[in-house]
Motif scaffolding. Structure first.
Motif, PDB file in Angstrom:
ATOM      1  N   THR A 226      46.879  43.278  36.343  1.00  0.00           N
ATOM      2  CA  THR A 226      46.778  42.720  34.995  1.00  0.00           C
ATOM      3  C   THR A 226      45.472  41.968  34.787  1.00  0.00           C
ATOM      4  OG1 THR A 226      48.076  40.814  35.786  1.00  0.00           O
ATOM      5  CG2 THR A 226      49.266  42.555  34.619  1.00  0.00           C
ATOM      6  N   LEU A 227      44.944  41.342  35.833  1.00  0.00           N
ATOM      7  CA  LEU A 227      43.638  40.697  35.710  1.00  0.00           C
ATOM      8  C   LEU A 227      42.544  41.723  35.434  1.00  0.00           C
ATOM      9  CD1 LEU A 227      43.714  37.998  38.555  1.00  0.00           C
ATOM     10  CD2 LEU A 227      43.624  37.567  36.091  1.00  0.00           C
ATOM     11  N   LYS A 228      42.740  42.950  35.906  1.00  0.00           N
ATOM     12  CA  LYS A 228      41.738  43.999  35.722  1.00  0.00           C
ATOM     13  C   LYS A 228      42.140  44.978  34.617  1.00  0.00           C
ATOM     14  CE  LYS A 228      42.009  44.870  40.145  1.00  0.00           C
ATOM     15  NZ  LYS A 228      41.823  45.421  41.509  1.00  0.00           N
ATOM     16  N   VAL A 229      42.951  44.537  33.664  1.00  0.00           N
ATOM     17  CA  VAL A 229      43.384  45.412  32.582  1.00  0.00           C
ATOM     18  C   VAL A 229      42.172  45.913  31.802  1.00  0.00           C
ATOM     19  CG1 VAL A 229      43.717  43.450  30.996  1.00  0.00           C
ATOM     20  CG2 VAL A 229      44.924  45.615  30.596  1.00  0.00           C
ATOM     21  N   PHE A 230      42.178  47.196  31.504  1.00  0.00           N
ATOM     22  CA  PHE A 230      41.047  47.776  30.770  1.00  0.00           C
ATOM     23  C   PHE A 230      41.496  48.881  29.818  1.00  0.00           C
ATOM     24  CE2 PHE A 230      37.689  51.053  30.491  1.00  0.00           C
ATOM     25  CZ  PHE A 230      36.704  50.300  29.868  1.00  0.00           C
ATOM     26  N   ASP A 231      42.070  49.953  30.390  1.00  0.00           N
ATOM     27  CA  ASP A 231      42.363  51.126  29.577  1.00  0.00           C
ATOM     28  C   ASP A 231      43.392  50.843  28.488  1.00  0.00           C
ATOM     29  OD1 ASP A 231      44.295  50.722  31.498  1.00  0.00           O
ATOM     30  OD2 ASP A 231      44.610  52.844  31.943  1.00  0.00           O
ATOM     31  N   THR A 232      44.371  49.990  28.789  1.00  0.00           N
ATOM     32  CA  THR A 232      45.403  49.669  27.791  1.00  0.00           C
ATOM     33  C   THR A 232      44.794  49.045  26.559  1.00  0.00           C
ATOM     34  OG1 THR A 232      47.054  49.337  29.527  1.00  0.00           O
ATOM     35  CG2 THR A 232      47.510  48.349  27.387  1.00  0.00           C
ATOM     36  N   VAL A 233      43.955  48.036  26.757  1.00  0.00           N
ATOM     37  CA  VAL A 233      43.332  47.334  25.631  1.00  0.00           C
ATOM     38  C   VAL A 233      42.335  48.240  24.919  1.00  0.00           C
ATOM     39  CG1 VAL A 233      41.899  45.360  24.998  1.00  0.00           C
ATOM     40  CG2 VAL A 233      43.676  45.100  26.726  1.00  0.00           C
ATOM     41  N   LEU A 272      35.098  38.158  37.673  1.00  0.00           N
ATOM     42  CA  LEU A 272      36.426  38.772  37.761  1.00  0.00           C
ATOM     43  C   LEU A 272      36.857  38.939  39.213  1.00  0.00           C
ATOM     44  CD1 LEU A 272      38.814  40.102  36.319  1.00  0.00           C
ATOM     45  CD2 LEU A 272      37.533  42.244  36.334  1.00  0.00           C
ATOM     46  N   SER A 273      35.949  39.332  40.083  1.00  0.00           N
ATOM     47  CA  SER A 273      36.277  39.495  41.506  1.00  0.00           C
ATOM     48  C   SER A 273      36.675  38.167  42.133  1.00  0.00           C
ATOM     49  CB  SER A 273      35.078  40.087  42.252  1.00  0.00           C
ATOM     50  OG  SER A 273      34.727  41.346  41.723  1.00  0.00           O
ATOM     51  N   LEU A 274      35.920  37.102  41.818  1.00  0.00           N
ATOM     52  CA  LEU A 274      36.257  35.777  42.343  1.00  0.00           C
ATOM     53  C   LEU A 274      37.614  35.318  41.820  1.00  0.00           C
ATOM     54  CD1 LEU A 274      32.794  33.979  42.075  1.00  0.00           C
ATOM     55  CD2 LEU A 274      33.923  34.820  44.144  1.00  0.00           C
ATOM     56  N   LEU A 275      37.902  35.622  40.555  1.00  0.00           N
ATOM     57  CA  LEU A 275      39.191  35.242  39.974  1.00  0.00           C
ATOM     58  C   LEU A 275      40.335  35.951  40.690  1.00  0.00           C
ATOM     59  CD1 LEU A 275      40.709  33.731  37.716  1.00  0.00           C
ATOM     60  CD2 LEU A 275      40.338  35.726  36.252  1.00  0.00           C
ATOM     61  N   CYS A 276      40.191  37.254  40.927  1.00  0.00           N
ATOM     62  CA  CYS A 276      41.228  38.005  41.648  1.00  0.00           C
ATOM     63  C   CYS A 276      41.411  37.465  43.066  1.00  0.00           C
ATOM     64  CB  CYS A 276      40.863  39.494  41.706  1.00  0.00           C
ATOM     65  SG  CYS A 276      40.930  40.346  40.123  1.00  0.00           S
TER      66      CYS A 276
END
Length: 294
Positions: A226-233, A272-276
């Motif tokens: 979910t942190l890397k959501v892309f295609d859905t949005v 984003l990588s640090l957040l994950c």
């Protein structure tokens, strides 16, 4: 076999092909992206060294702040619902349907294999207001509520995205957690029932503690996804209205490929990588602390 694994040269020969593939596919792109954070530009326009300017821009960029808030909020809401509803489905499969759950599991799992674009078009039609009301607005009109333009407001668009992602993924987490529940020995369940545990007490005191490992795996899998959501949005709202539903992944994509700034896009990817990484470490530490207390 022992002679093979005791030979360092044999171990190196066996590991070398996989190591080459891993370095080529994983490490080289990661290090390249990390290097881009010190530059501005693209392969077409050329790169200019900018030092830590991209990091300074990232810290003060209100659009990135909005994307970060959306990403974190979306991850929290969808992860909690995915794991909770998936676990409820798994319990339903095991304790209610039992052997009759095969058909239900197949039907609930079916949306997982559907293309994202097809699902997005379906939900756009369901929640449409122009050129004609979708099914949801028709139902609202039938009960005396005015039609709602779900995609013109950030909050309602967020709700539609969450519903779409849950509809697509809940079957997967139901099956994943169902497989974990099957590993619980039947004699443990029967012993608990003979001791008077049943219903909610059985789930809380016996089933839940024994299924914590698969719950932890599902939680990590879900929150990283979910942190890397892309295609859905991208398929449903394209980040709109405005940038109210733009996650970090879409902001990264736009900066790198739409605006041609690989450096700033790579800086967003680093964030984003640090957040994950931080979220995964936090989940592991919390789970370890709970297991120690237990």
């Amino acid at each position: 076999m022992r002679s093979v694994f005791g030979d360092r040269r044999a171990i190196a020969i066996l590991l070398l092909p996989a190591l080459i593939v891993y370095v080529t596919v994983m490490l080289v792109p990661v290090l390249t992206s990390l290097g881009y954070t010190f530059f501005t530009g693209s392969p077409i326009t050329g790169f200019t060294f900018s030092g830590l300017r991209n990091v300074g821009t990232l810290v003060t960029d209100p659009e990135i702040r909005q994307a970060l808030l959306f990403t974190v909020g979306y991850a929290i809401v969808v992860t909690a619902l995915q794991v909770a509803l998936g676990y409820a489905l798994a319990l339903f499969y095991v304790f209610v349907l039992r052997r009759l759950s095969v058909l239900v599991r197949t039907l609930v799992f079916f949306p997982v294999i559907l293309p994202t674009v097809a699902v997005a078009l379906l939900f756009q039609r369901l929640f449409a207001i122009v050129p004609g009301n979708g099914v949801v607005n028709q139902l609202l009109t039938a009960i005396g509520v005015r039609p709602v333009d779900f995609f013109s407001d950030g909050l309602t668009a967020f709700v539609v995205i969450v519903l779409m992602d849950l509809w697509r993924s809940i079957g997967f987490y139901g099956v994943l957690l169902y497989a974990g529940l099957l590993d619980i020995p039947d004699d443990v369940i029967e012993s608990a029932r003979l001791d008077g545990a049943g219903g909610f007490r059985l789930v809380r005191n016996i089933v839940l503690p024994l299924s914590l490992p698969v719950l932890l795996s599902s939680l990590i899998f879900s929150i990283n996804g979910t942190l890397k959501v892309f295609d859905t949005v991208l398929a449903l709202t394209n980040g709109g209205p405005g940038n109210s539903t733009t996650p970090l992944t879409l902001a990264m994509f736009n900066e790198a490929f739409s605006y041609g700034d690989y450096g700033y896009g790579s800086t967003i990817a680093l964030l984003l990588s640090l957040l994950c990484l931080l979220v995964t470490l936090g989940v592991f530490r919390s789970a370890r602390r709970d297991l120690t207390k237990a």
